[in-house]
Scaffold this motif. Sequence first.
Motif, PDB file in Angstrom:
ATOM      1  N   PRO A  98     -40.635  63.173  12.786  1.00  0.00           N
ATOM      2  CA  PRO A  98     -39.803  62.001  12.473  1.00  0.00           C
ATOM      3  C   PRO A  98     -39.733  61.038  13.650  1.00  0.00           C
ATOM      4  O   PRO A  98     -39.746  61.448  14.814  1.00  0.00           O
ATOM      5  CB  PRO A  98     -38.428  62.615  12.180  1.00  0.00           C
ATOM      6  CG  PRO A  98     -38.716  64.027  11.786  1.00  0.00           C
ATOM      7  CD  PRO A  98     -39.907  64.446  12.585  1.00  0.00           C
ATOM      8  N   SER A  99     -39.644  59.762  13.355  1.00  0.00           N
ATOM      9  CA  SER A  99     -39.569  58.749  14.402  1.00  0.00           C
ATOM     10  C   SER A  99     -38.210  58.803  15.102  1.00  0.00           C
ATOM     11  O   SER A  99     -37.169  58.785  14.429  1.00  0.00           O
ATOM     12  CB  SER A  99     -39.776  57.364  13.801  1.00  0.00           C
ATOM     13  OG  SER A  99     -39.467  56.362  14.743  1.00  0.00           O
ATOM     14  N   PRO A 126     -45.130  59.111  10.642  1.00  0.00           N
ATOM     15  CA  PRO A 126     -43.742  58.680  10.867  1.00  0.00           C
ATOM     16  C   PRO A 126     -43.441  58.213  12.289  1.00  0.00           C
ATOM     17  O   PRO A 126     -42.745  57.222  12.480  1.00  0.00           O
ATOM     18  CB  PRO A 126     -42.930  59.924  10.507  1.00  0.00           C
ATOM     19  CG  PRO A 126     -43.774  60.638   9.504  1.00  0.00           C
ATOM     20  CD  PRO A 126     -45.191  60.401   9.934  1.00  0.00           C
ATOM     21  N   SER A 127     -43.968  58.903  13.301  1.00  0.00           N
ATOM     22  CA  SER A 127     -43.641  58.551  14.683  1.00  0.00           C
ATOM     23  C   SER A 127     -44.330  57.279  15.161  1.00  0.00           C
ATOM     24  O   SER A 127     -44.021  56.787  16.244  1.00  0.00           O
ATOM     25  CB  SER A 127     -44.001  59.701  15.630  1.00  0.00           C
ATOM     26  OG  SER A 127     -42.991  60.682  15.622  1.00  0.00           O
ATOM     27  N   THR A 160     -35.567  56.141  13.987  1.00  0.00           N
ATOM     28  CA  THR A 160     -34.718  56.312  12.806  1.00  0.00           C
ATOM     29  C   THR A 160     -33.640  57.362  13.013  1.00  0.00           C
ATOM     30  O   THR A 160     -32.826  57.590  12.107  1.00  0.00           O
ATOM     31  CB  THR A 160     -35.572  56.693  11.584  1.00  0.00           C
ATOM     32  OG1 THR A 160     -36.346  57.868  11.872  1.00  0.00           O
ATOM     33  CG2 THR A 160     -36.509  55.560  11.221  1.00  0.00           C
ATOM     34  N   ARG A 199     -42.983  47.094  11.310  1.00  0.00           N
ATOM     35  CA  ARG A 199     -42.881  47.513   9.908  1.00  0.00           C
ATOM     36  C   ARG A 199     -43.303  46.435   8.910  1.00  0.00           C
ATOM     37  O   ARG A 199     -43.095  46.586   7.711  1.00  0.00           O
ATOM     38  CB  ARG A 199     -41.460  47.980   9.570  1.00  0.00           C
ATOM     39  CG  ARG A 199     -40.952  49.107  10.448  1.00  0.00           C
ATOM     40  CD  ARG A 199     -39.660  49.671   9.913  1.00  0.00           C
ATOM     41  NE  ARG A 199     -38.566  48.706   9.942  1.00  0.00           N
ATOM     42  CZ  ARG A 199     -37.346  48.933   9.456  1.00  0.00           C
ATOM     43  NH1 ARG A 199     -37.088  50.097   8.883  1.00  0.00           N
ATOM     44  NH2 ARG A 199     -36.401  48.022   9.541  1.00  0.00           N
ATOM     45  N   ASP A 250     -32.818  53.510   8.734  1.00  0.00           N
ATOM     46  CA  ASP A 250     -34.191  53.390   8.251  1.00  0.00           C
ATOM     47  C   ASP A 250     -34.209  52.580   6.952  1.00  0.00           C
ATOM     48  O   ASP A 250     -34.502  53.089   5.868  1.00  0.00           O
ATOM     49  CB  ASP A 250     -34.797  54.774   8.030  1.00  0.00           C
ATOM     50  CG  ASP A 250     -36.303  54.712   7.792  1.00  0.00           C
ATOM     51  OD1 ASP A 250     -36.891  53.648   8.056  1.00  0.00           O
ATOM     52  OD2 ASP A 250     -36.869  55.726   7.345  1.00  0.00           O
ATOM     53  N   ARG A 284     -46.714  63.211  13.577  1.00  0.00           N
ATOM     54  CA  ARG A 284     -46.196  63.502  12.239  1.00  0.00           C
ATOM     55  C   ARG A 284     -44.713  63.832  12.252  1.00  0.00           C
ATOM     56  O   ARG A 284     -44.090  63.931  11.187  1.00  0.00           O
ATOM     57  CB  ARG A 284     -46.983  64.668  11.626  1.00  0.00           C
ATOM     58  CG  ARG A 284     -48.449  64.352  11.353  1.00  0.00           C
ATOM     59  CD  ARG A 284     -49.226  65.595  11.001  1.00  0.00           C
ATOM     60  NE  ARG A 284     -49.287  66.525  12.131  1.00  0.00           N
ATOM     61  CZ  ARG A 284     -49.927  67.683  12.091  1.00  0.00           C
ATOM     62  NH1 ARG A 284     -50.568  68.055  10.987  1.00  0.00           N
ATOM     63  NH2 ARG A 284     -49.940  68.469  13.159  1.00  0.00           N
ATOM     64  N   ARG A 301     -44.700  54.487  12.953  1.00  0.00           N
ATOM     65  CA  ARG A 301     -44.308  53.357  12.117  1.00  0.00           C
ATOM     66  C   ARG A 301     -43.450  52.337  12.869  1.00  0.00           C
ATOM     67  O   ARG A 301     -43.394  51.181  12.479  1.00  0.00           O
ATOM     68  CB  ARG A 301     -43.553  53.863  10.888  1.00  0.00           C
ATOM     69  CG  ARG A 301     -44.469  54.574   9.909  1.00  0.00           C
ATOM     70  CD  ARG A 301     -43.714  55.243   8.799  1.00  0.00           C
ATOM     71  NE  ARG A 301     -44.616  56.096   8.014  1.00  0.00           N
ATOM     72  CZ  ARG A 301     -44.207  57.011   7.161  1.00  0.00           C
ATOM     73  NH1 ARG A 301     -42.907  57.196   6.955  1.00  0.00           N
ATOM     74  NH2 ARG A 301     -45.078  57.751   6.507  1.00  0.00           N
ATOM     75  N   HIS A 302     -42.789  52.791  13.922  1.00  0.00           N
ATOM     76  CA  HIS A 302     -41.904  51.890  14.649  1.00  0.00           C
ATOM     77  C   HIS A 302     -42.422  51.621  16.063  1.00  0.00           C
ATOM     78  O   HIS A 302     -41.666  51.270  16.957  1.00  0.00           O
ATOM     79  CB  HIS A 302     -40.496  52.489  14.704  1.00  0.00           C
ATOM     80  CG  HIS A 302     -40.022  52.938  13.359  1.00  0.00           C
ATOM     81  ND1 HIS A 302     -39.936  54.269  13.023  1.00  0.00           N
ATOM     82  CD2 HIS A 302     -39.668  52.222  12.254  1.00  0.00           C
ATOM     83  CE1 HIS A 302     -39.520  54.366  11.769  1.00  0.00           C
ATOM     84  NE2 HIS A 302     -39.348  53.146  11.286  1.00  0.00           N
ATOM     85  N   HIS A 308     -46.861  51.247   6.514  1.00  0.00           N
ATOM     86  CA  HIS A 308     -46.599  52.115   5.368  1.00  0.00           C
ATOM     87  C   HIS A 308     -47.502  53.343   5.376  1.00  0.00           C
ATOM     88  O   HIS A 308     -47.121  54.405   4.856  1.00  0.00           O
ATOM     89  CB  HIS A 308     -46.806  51.325   4.072  1.00  0.00           C
ATOM     90  CG  HIS A 308     -46.604  52.122   2.824  1.00  0.00           C
ATOM     91  ND1 HIS A 308     -45.357  52.372   2.281  1.00  0.00           N
ATOM     92  CD2 HIS A 308     -47.504  52.753   2.009  1.00  0.00           C
ATOM     93  CE1 HIS A 308     -45.486  53.114   1.200  1.00  0.00           C
ATOM     94  NE2 HIS A 308     -46.780  53.357   1.007  1.00  0.00           N
TER      95      HIS A 308
END
Length: 393
Positions: A131-132, A207-208, A135, A157, A140, A129, A210-211, A203
């Motif tokens: 931040p990635s 967050p961590s 980014t 993505r 981003d 959870r 998504r990439h 989507h």
Amino acid sequence: MPKTSTSLTTAPGTTWLGHGRHLGPSPEQDVRRNLIALKAAGVIDDFLDLDPSDTFAADGGPAAAPTAREHAPVPDFSARRLFEARWRVHGDVTVRAQLRCYDLQGRPGDGEAAAWTLAAKAERMWDQRWPSPATMFWPDDDRTAWDHDPVAGLRLRTTNRLPSDDKEMRRLLKDCTRVSWNVHVVVHEAMTPDARGRRPLAHFLPPSLRHRVVEHRAAPEQFQIVNWAMKDLHVRVPRGGAVVLPTVPAGPGYDAEQFAVRSVFLDGSEPTELVEKVTAFADLPRALTAEAERVLDDLCHHWHLLTVEEELTHARELVARYAEALEAMTRSRDLYREAAELAQAALAEVTGSDSLPRPPSSGTAAASTGSPRTLLTKALGRFKDASKQDPRN
């Protein structure tokens, strides 16, 4: 980037690893602009923009003082640019990360497309959870083409259509499990989806993640072909469902049935079960490729962005090590001088020369009653006893 192979080392649970390709112009400039903006906004604490060749002295080269990093792996000088950043998550958990840019497909020079690797390490177990890290370095947004998977033709993505040719599909999926560090998910469309159904899985991911996830879409008529293509991987995608592909070799804890989802409703709603499966897979211990292991070693052993407190601690360690080295040299000098004096004394006893130093008179008087051979043996015995005082023995 160097060719990838698999090691037996698993990634620590405190780390985040990613890699990809930037296919647009000026990748380094994109990173610089993003880091400057995030630092100004207070999102990251600080960053460095380095030429890898300039870090040699700081990483244990000839100009460096003796440190604990002397026996660390050799830093990576094949990268054309190195970026470091430090930020905090969950209030007080510090994250340190390194991003390296490499020439892509033999095309040298700054300003051109690049391959990249990113390693981040937190002070506690990684939380998806957060931040990635991607980014923190890359913008981003959808305007910058930094989010391409190392396997050609795939992008993070978004959704990626599987090839129509069965052999090409099989080759692609094999490459995904052997080369890519990212998590690959195959989704079979039970029927052709509308715009809402084409919404990417990324989507809905934490967050961590998504990439780090590549989503493959199989058309309704590709159900038999996609399962044939995955036969060597020992997994099957249910009709209208999804499956998370294993790595090769499969990591501990992976079970094909456990990471398959029977139904994925492509209607724009959150695929809760699939998100849970992908998150659980990402949390499994994962064998590092040789390239990923080297990237992680560089982060652990060749870090440059120190806080004021870390710089002070490092300076104190250097002073202490210099003092230890000086003391060792002094002891060594004294031992060699004592050994030389004993050797001269031994020669003096044998030859009877008054021009050479002699040991104390009591020892000389006792030794003078013997033969020259006996005298030399006794003198060398004293030299041997003295050498035992050397703490290095």
